[in-house]
Motif scaffolding. Structure first.
Motif, PDB file in Angstrom:
ATOM      1  N   SER A  71       0.837  -1.337  -0.125  1.00  0.00           N
ATOM      2  CA  SER A  71      -0.151  -0.277   0.091  1.00  0.00           C
ATOM      3  C   SER A  71       1.193   1.255   0.006  1.00  0.00           C
ATOM      4  O   SER A  71       2.505   1.324  -0.115  1.00  0.00           O
ATOM      5  CB  SER A  71      -1.182  -0.135   2.006  1.00  0.00           C
ATOM      6  N   ASP A  73       0.720   5.605   1.387  1.00  0.00           N
ATOM      7  CA  ASP A  73       0.348   6.884   1.231  1.00  0.00           C
ATOM      8  C   ASP A  73       0.564   8.205   0.895  1.00  0.00           C
ATOM      9  O   ASP A  73       2.069   8.652   1.480  1.00  0.00           O
ATOM     10  CB  ASP A  73       0.082   7.059   3.300  1.00  0.00           C
ATOM     11  N   LYS A  76       1.822  11.474   3.192  1.00  0.00           N
ATOM     12  CA  LYS A  76       3.109  10.794   4.187  1.00  0.00           C
ATOM     13  C   LYS A  76       4.229  10.108   3.148  1.00  0.00           C
ATOM     14  O   LYS A  76       5.435  10.212   3.788  1.00  0.00           O
ATOM     15  CB  LYS A  76       2.812   9.682   4.581  1.00  0.00           C
TER      16      LYS A  76
END
Length: 123
Positions: A71, A73, A76
């Motif tokens: 995954s 983000d 971030k």
């Protein structure tokens, strides 16, 4: 350019879980596909998982399908590898990489690499 550094490796018993993180820096993180590779002593570096720039498409090595999840983000600037049901044969140094396409499985086709983090799975 993008710089990468992995974290989250360690020693875990067979059947356990770890989550690896890949923190990145640079101006264009969102434009890169991200990948995870691993290398055991005496073996070639091998593809584990990859994810496209949006996080909407992923690919996995057959050896980890159903156990690992990649995954990212983008807010971030971080990519992750959730590793469940770990096996001793998962023991390796795990590297994250940035590249042009999540469809590329050859390490030679990925441009930027982190220094790696050790994952050891005991039986």
């Amino acid at each position: 350019q993008v710089q990468l550094v992995e974290s989250g490796g360690g020693l875990v018993q067979a059947g356990g879980s770890l989550r690896l993180s890949c923190a990145t820096s640079g101006r264009t993180f969102n434009s890169y596909a991200m990948g995870w590779f691993r290398q055991a002593p005496g073996k070639e570096r091998e593809f584990v998982a990859a994810i496209d720039w949006s996080g909407g498409n992923t690919g996995y090595a057959d050896s980890v399908k159903g156990r690992f999840t990649i995954s990212r983000d983008n807010a971030k600037n971080t990519a992750y590898l959730q590793m469940n049901s770990l096996k001793p044969e998962d023991t390796a140094v795990y590297f994250c990489a940035a590249g042009k396409s999540y469809r590329l499985t050859s390490p030679r086709l990925w441009g930027s690499w982190g220094p790696g983090t050790q994952v050891t799975v005991s039986s």
